[in-house]
Design an enzyme around this catalytic site. Structure first.
Site, mmCIF file in Angstrom:
data_model
loop_
_atom_site.group_PDB
_atom_site.id
_atom_site.type_symbol
_atom_site.label_atom_id
_atom_site.label_comp_id
_atom_site.label_asym_id
_atom_site.label_seq_id
_atom_site.Cartn_x
_atom_site.Cartn_y
_atom_site.Cartn_z
ATOM 1 N N TRP A 156 25.637 5.353 47.632
ATOM 2 C CA TRP A 156 25.326 4.484 46.722
ATOM 3 C C TRP A 156 25.882 4.881 45.254
ATOM 4 O O TRP A 156 25.936 4.357 44.284
ATOM 5 C CB TRP A 156 23.869 4.426 46.443
ATOM 6 C CG TRP A 156 23.061 5.766 46.476
ATOM 7 C CD1 TRP A 156 22.457 6.317 47.754
ATOM 8 C CD2 TRP A 156 22.806 6.624 45.532
ATOM 9 N NE1 TRP A 156 21.866 7.434 47.098
ATOM 10 C CE2 TRP A 156 22.160 7.821 45.988
ATOM 11 C CE3 TRP A 156 23.276 6.861 44.023
ATOM 12 C CZ2 TRP A 156 21.703 8.820 45.180
ATOM 13 C CZ3 TRP A 156 22.897 7.907 43.146
ATOM 14 C CH2 TRP A 156 22.164 8.703 43.767
ATOM 15 N N ASN A 157 26.276 6.237 44.971
ATOM 16 C CA ASN A 157 26.425 6.916 43.791
ATOM 17 C C ASN A 157 27.780 6.615 43.060
ATOM 18 O O ASN A 157 27.972 6.351 42.110
ATOM 19 C CB ASN A 157 26.253 8.336 43.777
ATOM 20 C CG ASN A 157 27.055 9.362 44.704
ATOM 21 O OD1 ASN A 157 27.649 8.621 45.732
ATOM 22 N ND2 ASN A 157 27.718 10.432 44.372
ATOM 23 N N LYS A 180 30.010 0.922 56.610
ATOM 24 C CA LYS A 180 28.562 0.500 56.268
ATOM 25 C C LYS A 180 28.328 0.968 54.855
ATOM 26 O O LYS A 180 28.740 2.122 54.369
ATOM 27 C CB LYS A 180 28.013 1.501 57.231
ATOM 28 C CG LYS A 180 26.339 2.080 56.855
ATOM 29 C CD LYS A 180 25.518 0.798 56.737
ATOM 30 C CE LYS A 180 24.170 1.399 56.559
ATOM 31 N NZ LYS A 180 23.779 1.798 55.031
ATOM 32 N N ASP A 182 26.001 1.221 51.466
ATOM 33 C CA ASP A 182 24.704 1.641 51.021
ATOM 34 C C ASP A 182 24.192 0.075 50.453
ATOM 35 O O ASP A 182 25.040 -0.254 49.744
ATOM 36 C CB ASP A 182 24.712 2.870 50.204
ATOM 37 C CG ASP A 182 23.456 3.138 49.952
ATOM 38 O OD1 ASP A 182 22.720 2.538 49.015
ATOM 39 O OD2 ASP A 182 22.734 4.100 50.614
ATOM 40 N N SER A 232 24.805 13.420 52.426
ATOM 41 C CA SER A 232 24.145 14.786 52.524
ATOM 42 C C SER A 232 24.631 15.484 53.448
ATOM 43 O O SER A 232 25.028 15.003 54.555
ATOM 44 C CB SER A 232 22.446 14.460 52.673
ATOM 45 O OG SER A 232 22.314 13.985 53.757
ATOM 46 N N GLU A 253 32.522 14.577 53.782
ATOM 47 C CA GLU A 253 32.398 15.081 52.253
ATOM 48 C C GLU A 253 30.579 15.057 51.885
ATOM 49 O O GLU A 253 30.171 13.897 51.973
ATOM 50 C CB GLU A 253 33.131 14.576 51.208
ATOM 51 C CG GLU A 253 32.774 14.877 49.969
ATOM 52 C CD GLU A 253 33.410 14.377 48.880
ATOM 53 O OE1 GLU A 253 32.786 14.170 47.720
ATOM 54 O OE2 GLU A 253 34.709 14.306 48.895
ATOM 55 N N CYS A 287 29.028 14.249 43.728
ATOM 56 C CA CYS A 287 28.706 15.308 44.512
ATOM 57 C C CYS A 287 29.662 16.421 44.028
ATOM 58 O O CYS A 287 29.608 17.602 43.973
ATOM 59 C CB CYS A 287 29.689 14.922 45.652
ATOM 60 S SG CYS A 287 31.452 13.960 45.550
ATOM 61 N N GLU A 385 20.669 21.471 45.918
ATOM 62 C CA GLU A 385 21.436 20.491 45.323
ATOM 63 C C GLU A 385 20.319 19.545 44.602
ATOM 64 O O GLU A 385 19.418 18.728 44.989
ATOM 65 C CB GLU A 385 22.434 19.405 45.827
ATOM 66 C CG GLU A 385 23.122 18.572 45.278
ATOM 67 C CD GLU A 385 24.104 17.607 46.189
ATOM 68 O OE1 GLU A 385 25.299 17.659 45.651
ATOM 69 O OE2 GLU A 385 23.785 17.540 47.331
#
Length: 516
Positions: A156-157, A180, A182, A232, A253, A287, A385
């Site tokens: 989503w980020n 796919k 988010d 994640s 990633e 990230c 994190e």
């Protein structure tokens, strides 16, 4: 203020582009205000299967069109991304809560990646002659064939840029895609996809599905010949394990706890000004964002003083223009995580130099950019994190101590070195365990270099996106070799007895002239 400048009709149009046959929906909310953006249609497992079947059929036709056709289509899409940039930026801000400037960065880097793969795919993937085992007697060529169907699972980020980093090289290589999305980033992905469809990419070639992360994500992994996942580390391991069951290769990633080293030959003021952006872009929900700073003692006071002042002066708020420096967190779970990390650190002895609190007066998910010192290993924010606007500054006595501290992590995604000497910074960078290392920048130097590979070491991922490496992951290399007829290779014992001496002399001669 309204939760989004997007029109209801436009949102409804995008929702209709989701590949679904069911009537189920899920609510999606605007980070700036908490208002509902829309009821997002969700997909079922059967929808993923259907999308994969149709994408495979479309892929065969797409691959047959050839590199030149794909190049023209992708370059038209590049132009449409730029023409529609304001709309795309609106969608990104609406779903993620980032500032307009940081949303612009997504569109910019996404267009850059599109142009790069449009113009470079043919040269990277063209058939090439390779050195034969017996020169002149054997002729060898390597060619590439697309994997077929690529599954892309996007967070989503950074929904737009991270999508295009994976989807576009897959398409340029001749593959189909089932993505796919988010739930929180679906509109941005669909708006970007619309530009590619309007440019000539067949709609069934790039399908977008939504829904439960585990159920729909697993279905995408099961349907694909290759999978790209960004998210994640814990979820990435599950994706890798599921892919391994079918020998499906993956690129991952994953998480990071990214360090910055500030050496004692910097201009503290300039270094601090640049470091602030590296830490708080997208409010730390990136990230490759910096979460740990190690600064040498002789410049620590001056650097920290300027860093704190710059952080405190950041303009924060909800705005669909360029009037703010930092925006909002995206999800309630992110606010809870950030607050928990700060509370835990303070309870265990950390010092808050600025920030440290939520800002409900600005909106439901705003949190102040925060600077901590005296962070120790028993604190949650030390090694885990945060993925938010929390940065720890630690004073070190030497570059070697800074390098050791930077490498003392299970992660190895991104790092940064600030120095008055590029050559010194490069020597330090060479010793850091990270897939991307920036000098006198936080992350944008490497993040924007789409011709160079990007990815993590250790628990931060597998494989690389961007550059030649970013498109070669989507193809299978095939070797075709033929005998030239100049000499018949030995087949019987008598023939080996006759030719083995000659073949040994050839090996000796090739070594002497340093031929591969």
């Amino acid at each position: 203020m309204p939760g989004t400048p997007l029109t209801r009709s436009f949102i409804d149009e995008l929702d209709h582009d989701i590949h679904t046959s069911i009537t189920d929906t899920t609510e999606v909310f605007a980070p700036f205000t908490g208002e509902k953006i829309h009821d997002l249609p969700v997909s079922a497992v059967d929808d993923v299967t259907d999308a994969a079947t149709k994408a495979r059929a479309a892929q065969k036709r797409w691959f047959a069109t050839g590199f030149e056709h794909r190049r023209r289509v992708l370059l038209r899409a590049h132009d449409l991304l730029l023409e529609r940039r304001e709309l795309l930026i609106d969608a990104l801000q609406t779903e993620t809560g980032k500032t307009r400037g940081q949303a612009f960065e997504e569109v910019f880097i996404g267009a850059s990646a599109t142009r790069y793969y449009a113009v470079s795919a043919k040269s990277v993937l063209r058939p090439r002659a390779r050195r034969a085992g017996i020169p002149l007697v054997i002729r060898t060529q390597v060619s590439y064939r697309p994997k077929g169907l690529v599954g892309v699972i996007t967070p989503w980020n950074y929904p737009l840029s991270l999508s295009l980093f994976d989807v576009i090289p897959a398409l340029a290589a001749g593959n189909g895609v089932v993505q796919k999305a988010d739930n929180q980033g679906a509109l941005s992905i669909l708006a970007a996809r619309r530009a590619f469809i309007d440019a000539g990419v067949p709609a069934e070639l790039w399908a977008v599905v939504t829904g439960d992360g585990t159920e729909i994500g697993n279905a995408v992994v099961d349907a694909a010949n290759y999978v790209c996942f960004t998210g994640s580390t814990a979820t990435g391991k599950k994706v890798a394990a599921r892919g391994a069951e079918a020998l499906t290769a993956v690129s991952l990633e994953l998480g990071g706890k990214n360090p910055m080293i500030v050496l004692d030959d910097v201009d503290p003021r300039t270094a601090a000004q640049n470091a602030v952006y590296a830490c708080y872009a997208s409010l730390g929900q990136l990230c490759v964002s910096i979460e740990r700073i190690y600064v040498q003692r002789s410049v620590a006071d001056a650097f920290t003083r300027e860093f704190v002042a710059r952080t405190a002066a950041l303009v924060q708020g909800p705005a669909f223009d360029f009037s703010t420096d930092v925006g909002s967190l995206t999800l309630p779970s992110q606010l809870e995580r950030v607050q928990a990390h700060v509370d835990d650190a303070v309870a265990k002895g950390a010092t808050v130099l600025t920030g440290g609190s939520a800002r409900p007066d600005l909106g439901p998910l705003f949190f102040e950019p925060t600077v901590l010192t005296d962070v120790t290993d028993e604190m949650d924010c030390s090694r885990n994190e945060t993925f938010g606007p929390v940065v720890a500054i630690t004073v070190v006595d030497s570059a070697d101590q800074a390098i050791a501290a930077a490498n003392d992590s299970e992660f190895g995604l991104n790092a940064s070195v600030f120095s008055g000497s590029i050559s010194r910074a490069r020597r330090v960078a060479h010793l850091i365990d990270a897939g991307s290392i920036n000098i006198n920048e936080g992350y944008r130097a490497t993040f924007s270099s789409v011709d160079a590979p990007m990815g993590g070491m250790k628990q931060s991922g597998l494989g690389r996106r961007n550059g030649r490496e970013g498109i070669l992951r989507f193809v299978d290399a095939r070797t075709v070799a033929n005998a030239t007829g100049l000499m018949t290779l030995p087949r019987t014992g008598a023939e080996f007895a006759k030719l083995s001496g000659v073949m040994i002399l050839m090996l000796v001669a090739l070594k002497a002239i340093r031929r591969r």
